[in-house]
Design a protein around this motif. Structure first.
Motif, mmCIF file in Angstrom:
data_model
loop_
_atom_site.group_PDB
_atom_site.id
_atom_site.type_symbol
_atom_site.label_atom_id
_atom_site.label_comp_id
_atom_site.label_asym_id
_atom_site.label_seq_id
_atom_site.Cartn_x
_atom_site.Cartn_y
_atom_site.Cartn_z
ATOM 1 N N LEU A 97 0.711 -1.232 -0.037
ATOM 2 C CA LEU A 97 -0.027 0.032 -0.054
ATOM 3 C C LEU A 97 0.823 1.169 0.035
ATOM 4 O O LEU A 97 0.548 2.193 -0.597
ATOM 5 C CB LEU A 97 -1.139 0.054 1.316
ATOM 6 N N ILE A 98 1.872 1.150 0.776
ATOM 7 C CA ILE A 98 2.849 2.077 0.606
ATOM 8 C C ILE A 98 3.375 2.735 -0.644
ATOM 9 O O ILE A 98 3.352 3.919 -0.793
ATOM 10 C CB ILE A 98 3.872 2.372 1.830
ATOM 11 N N ASP A 99 3.569 1.458 -1.298
ATOM 12 C CA ASP A 99 4.441 1.832 -2.594
ATOM 13 C C ASP A 99 3.776 2.403 -3.541
ATOM 14 O O ASP A 99 4.038 2.942 -4.457
ATOM 15 C CB ASP A 99 5.052 0.334 -3.053
ATOM 16 N N ARG A 100 2.273 2.193 -3.495
ATOM 17 C CA ARG A 100 1.137 2.700 -4.188
ATOM 18 C C ARG A 100 0.543 3.817 -3.749
ATOM 19 O O ARG A 100 -0.727 4.293 -4.452
ATOM 20 C CB ARG A 100 0.206 1.618 -4.573
ATOM 21 N N GLY A 101 0.785 4.471 -2.626
ATOM 22 C CA GLY A 101 0.047 5.570 -2.216
ATOM 23 C C GLY A 101 -1.158 5.316 -1.537
ATOM 24 O O GLY A 101 -2.101 6.416 -1.619
ATOM 25 N N LEU A 102 -1.518 4.108 -1.469
ATOM 26 C CA LEU A 102 -2.860 3.851 -0.848
ATOM 27 C C LEU A 102 -2.752 3.700 0.656
ATOM 28 O O LEU A 102 -3.913 3.087 1.248
ATOM 29 C CB LEU A 102 -3.154 2.399 -1.437
ATOM 30 N N ASP A 103 -1.654 3.745 1.232
ATOM 31 C CA ASP A 103 -1.702 3.595 2.717
ATOM 32 C C ASP A 103 -2.367 4.986 3.394
ATOM 33 O O ASP A 103 -1.843 5.762 4.034
ATOM 34 C CB ASP A 103 -0.243 3.664 3.140
ATOM 35 N N ARG A 104 -3.761 4.755 3.471
ATOM 36 C CA ARG A 104 -4.486 6.043 4.131
ATOM 37 C C ARG A 104 -5.178 5.603 5.315
ATOM 38 O O ARG A 104 -5.221 4.593 5.671
ATOM 39 C CB ARG A 104 -5.556 6.456 3.206
ATOM 40 N N ILE A 105 -5.309 6.661 6.294
ATOM 41 C CA ILE A 105 -5.955 6.229 7.453
ATOM 42 C C ILE A 105 -7.388 5.703 7.283
ATOM 43 O O ILE A 105 -7.743 4.861 7.901
ATOM 44 C CB ILE A 105 -6.211 7.791 8.093
ATOM 45 N N TYR A 142 -16.550 -3.173 0.029
ATOM 46 C CA TYR A 142 -16.987 -2.362 -1.165
ATOM 47 C C TYR A 142 -16.091 -1.168 -1.477
ATOM 48 O O TYR A 142 -15.358 -0.969 -2.597
ATOM 49 C CB TYR A 142 -18.454 -1.755 -1.285
ATOM 50 N N ALA A 143 -15.805 -0.558 -0.252
ATOM 51 C CA ALA A 143 -15.003 0.824 -0.443
ATOM 52 C C ALA A 143 -13.472 0.452 -0.499
ATOM 53 O O ALA A 143 -12.841 1.291 -0.990
ATOM 54 C CB ALA A 143 -15.299 1.652 1.064
ATOM 55 N N MET A 144 -13.269 -0.774 0.215
ATOM 56 C CA MET A 144 -11.645 -1.030 0.122
ATOM 57 C C MET A 144 -11.321 -1.533 -1.343
ATOM 58 O O MET A 144 -10.067 -1.273 -1.709
ATOM 59 C CB MET A 144 -11.335 -2.068 1.414
ATOM 60 N N VAL A 145 -12.112 -2.168 -1.697
ATOM 61 C CA VAL A 145 -11.810 -2.535 -3.143
ATOM 62 C C VAL A 145 -11.682 -1.489 -4.337
ATOM 63 O O VAL A 145 -10.796 -1.448 -5.024
ATOM 64 C CB VAL A 145 -12.933 -3.559 -3.728
ATOM 65 N N ALA A 146 -12.240 -0.283 -3.818
ATOM 66 C CA ALA A 146 -12.192 0.833 -4.687
ATOM 67 C C ALA A 146 -11.248 1.784 -4.191
ATOM 68 O O ALA A 146 -11.367 2.927 -4.779
ATOM 69 C CB ALA A 146 -13.606 1.660 -4.708
ATOM 70 N N CYS A 147 -10.422 1.412 -3.278
ATOM 71 C CA CYS A 147 -9.411 2.496 -2.601
ATOM 72 C C CYS A 147 -8.393 2.875 -3.518
ATOM 73 O O CYS A 147 -7.767 4.126 -3.588
ATOM 74 C CB CYS A 147 -8.704 1.665 -1.379
ATOM 75 N N GLU A 148 -8.130 2.294 -4.741
ATOM 76 C CA GLU A 148 -7.218 2.876 -5.707
ATOM 77 C C GLU A 148 -8.041 3.565 -6.917
ATOM 78 O O GLU A 148 -8.463 3.129 -7.619
ATOM 79 C CB GLU A 148 -6.504 1.629 -6.469
ATOM 80 N N PRO A 237 -6.546 -4.158 -5.684
ATOM 81 C CA PRO A 237 -5.401 -3.975 -5.034
ATOM 82 C C PRO A 237 -5.053 -5.292 -4.546
ATOM 83 O O PRO A 237 -5.883 -5.922 -3.575
ATOM 84 C CB PRO A 237 -5.077 -2.836 -4.374
ATOM 85 N N THR A 238 -3.769 -6.142 -4.571
ATOM 86 C CA THR A 238 -3.629 -7.366 -4.063
ATOM 87 C C THR A 238 -3.930 -7.381 -2.452
ATOM 88 O O THR A 238 -4.141 -8.338 -1.846
ATOM 89 C CB THR A 238 -2.234 -7.884 -4.526
ATOM 90 N N ALA A 239 -3.346 -6.336 -1.896
ATOM 91 C CA ALA A 239 -3.490 -6.223 -0.441
ATOM 92 C C ALA A 239 -4.990 -6.216 0.105
ATOM 93 O O ALA A 239 -5.318 -6.997 1.170
ATOM 94 C CB ALA A 239 -2.837 -4.878 0.288
ATOM 95 N N VAL A 240 -5.921 -5.621 -0.851
ATOM 96 C CA VAL A 240 -7.331 -5.745 -0.688
ATOM 97 C C VAL A 240 -7.784 -7.234 -1.049
ATOM 98 O O VAL A 240 -8.647 -7.600 0.004
ATOM 99 C CB VAL A 240 -8.033 -4.637 -1.180
ATOM 100 N N THR A 241 -7.251 -7.770 -1.865
ATOM 101 C CA THR A 241 -7.850 -9.087 -2.394
ATOM 102 C C THR A 241 -7.502 -10.176 -1.226
ATOM 103 O O THR A 241 -8.181 -10.917 -1.093
ATOM 104 C CB THR A 241 -6.894 -9.670 -3.650
ATOM 105 N N LEU A 242 -6.364 -9.698 -0.469
ATOM 106 C CA LEU A 242 -6.113 -10.847 0.816
ATOM 107 C C LEU A 242 -6.998 -10.637 1.618
ATOM 108 O O LEU A 242 -7.477 -11.825 2.260
ATOM 109 C CB LEU A 242 -4.491 -10.092 1.267
#
Length: 488
Positions: A97-105, A142-148, A237-242
């Protein structure tokens, strides 16, 4: 009318998670390093909830909030597995997530809310509390899948998931309303009593049961309600798929037990036939469709459909011609299968995350070419996972399949066990293909594998746990049987 103050102690873990989510929201808004703080507070929430769950575990079945909440051994064990799964998935996915700028609160807040939803589902003793927990889980996912947000693929996956999920929720809610109309109760115990005394309208009840099983099938991702699974696994994103692929399966199993076993056990002859239809289709289609996949995430999605079909085999083997003798063994084998599948899924997607880096998704089978030359250790870990998923002795996946097949044979469904074994042999092809690619093909990517020490250590422990639990499966099997014995 006198208001009775409910006993909050059995639900202390849920209340703790709610409180920590509010603290996380307030603290991280004003903190300079809010993202890191949100991650650590979320992990602390999961650890704290685990300690509270263990502390409130007394082996008794306790109800509170009327009968809307049930605290029992099965629920406690599944909650502990949920905490472990979510904490592990968050650790695996943080660097990604950090590498892709998705590491959000908000990502970590959603992880806390999805955990809370699963906890409510697992302890639900009422159709309303079950539905509220399910929607809290679903809306968070639903929201996590759309985080990107800038990814068309991720947005499309989230839209498909949301639309189909809303349809499934509607089916489930409609089925629940028909069951309420037939029995006059929303409480699972009240529904069970009405069915036992044959006080329910049978025609309406059967229609309600069909809709409930359809909604349950969607949440488990089994055929023919599987359409969302490969697209969401691939697009997120794979982290969310996990996260999507692991812990919610435990909540889905708990939902099946609460609705079908706790609430409608006397209709087992009816819903077991429905589950048999779903299981057979899932095992056949899941294994055959997975063979054609070149994308590893889609392959694991179809593999997951097949595995959920196997889990349903345990649930449909509990009652044989009115004889409930086999129920405990059958349901504990299904629970053991669900736990084993989650452990294997965490490791498989964790290794995909390990090989991914900024600007590169290691999600195709060819991305694993020559992995043994780049990292013999992690190639061995992936081989253990693939062997276990294929049901090769002596890994946990083999004993999970063996336990379920034993229950199926004991129930007299010999043809079903034979079909499951044949489909497993076919399914072994796509698992072993990945092993062949890792060990016998030349690497396309020669860059060294970079990952944090905690990710490497936990992934190694996850892979070794699959092997060790395969060598000593009896302890986990006994825990599942004991938890169900004290809950059903």
């Amino acid at each position: 009318m006198n208001f009775v103050v409910p006993d909050f102690y059995p639900a202390a873990a849920e209340l703790f998670v709610v409180g920590m989510s509010l603290i996380t929201l307030l603290v991280t808004v004003f903190a300079k390093s809010g993202r890191s703080l949100a991650y650590f507070l979320t992990q602390a929430t999961l650890v704290g909830a685990a300690f509270i769950t263990i502390g409130t575990m007394d082996g008794q079945v306790v109800t509170t909030f009327g009968t809307m909440y049930i605290d029992d051994l099965m629920g406690d064990l599944l909650k502990l597995m949920v905490y472990f799964s979510v904490a592990t998935a968050l650790l695996y996915g943080r660097g990604y997530l950090i590498d892709r700028g998705l590491d959000r609160i908000e990502y970590y807040l959603l992880a806390q809310y999805m955990t809370l939803g699963m906890m409510v589902m697992i302890s639900a003793g009422h159709l309303l509390s079950l539905y509220i927990g399910l929607e809290l889980l679903s809306l968070s996912l639903y929201a996590m899948v759309a985080c990107e947000r800038d990814s068309a693929r991720s947005t499309e996956a989230a839209m498909k998931y949301f639309v189909l999920g809303a349809l499934a929720s509607g089916l489930l809610l409609y089925g629940m309303s028909m069951i309420y109309g037939a029995t006059g109760s929303l409480e699972l115990t009240g529904i069970a009593q009405s069915i036992y005394h044959q006080a329910a309208n049978q025609d309406v009840l059967m229609f309600g049961l069909v809709f409930v099983v359809a909604g349950l099938a969607f949440k488990l991702g089994v055929v023919p309600f599987h359409m969302w699974v490969p697209d969401v696994y691939h697009g997120a994103p794979t982290a969310v798929t996990l996260l999507v692929a692991s812990a919610p399966k435990l909540a889905g199993f708990a939902m099946a037990i609460r609705l079908l076993v706790n609430g409608m056990f006397d209709l087992a002859d009816q819903w077991q036939g429905m589950l048999m239809f779903l299981a057979v289709l899932s095992i056949i289609l899941g294994n055959l469709a997975a063979i054609a996949q070149t994308n590893l995430k889609r392959m694991l999605a179809y593999s997951g459909i097949s595995h959920m079909g196997f889990m349903l085999l345990g649930l449909l083997s509990g009652v044989v011609e009115g004889d409930r003798h086999f129920a405990l063994n059958a349901y504990s084998s299904a629970m053991f299968y669900a736990v084993a599948y989650v452990i294997m899924t965490l490791a498989s997607f964790g290794l995909i995350v390990l090989l991914s880096r900024a600007g590169f998704e290691a999600e195709n089978i060819e991305d694993f070419k020559g992995l043994n030359k780049r990292s013999p250790w992690f190639a061995a870990m992936m081989m253990i996972v693939m062997f276990s998923m294929a049901g090769v002795p002596f890994f946990i996946g083999f004993f999970a399949k063996f336990a379920v097949l034993q229950a199926v044979v004991a129930a007299g469904y010999i043809w079903l066990a034979v079909l499951a074994v044949l489909m497993s042999l076919i399914g072994a092809f796509y698992y072993l293909r990945l092993v062949k690619v890792m060990y016998f093909d030349d690497p396309v990517d020669t860059l060294p594998i970079r990952a944090s020490a905690d990710l490497r250590v936990l992934l190694s422990a996850n892979g070794l746990a699959i092997a060790l639990l395969g060598l000593m499966p009896q302890a986990l099997m006994s825990v599942c049987a004991y938890a169900l014995l004290g809950s059903l």
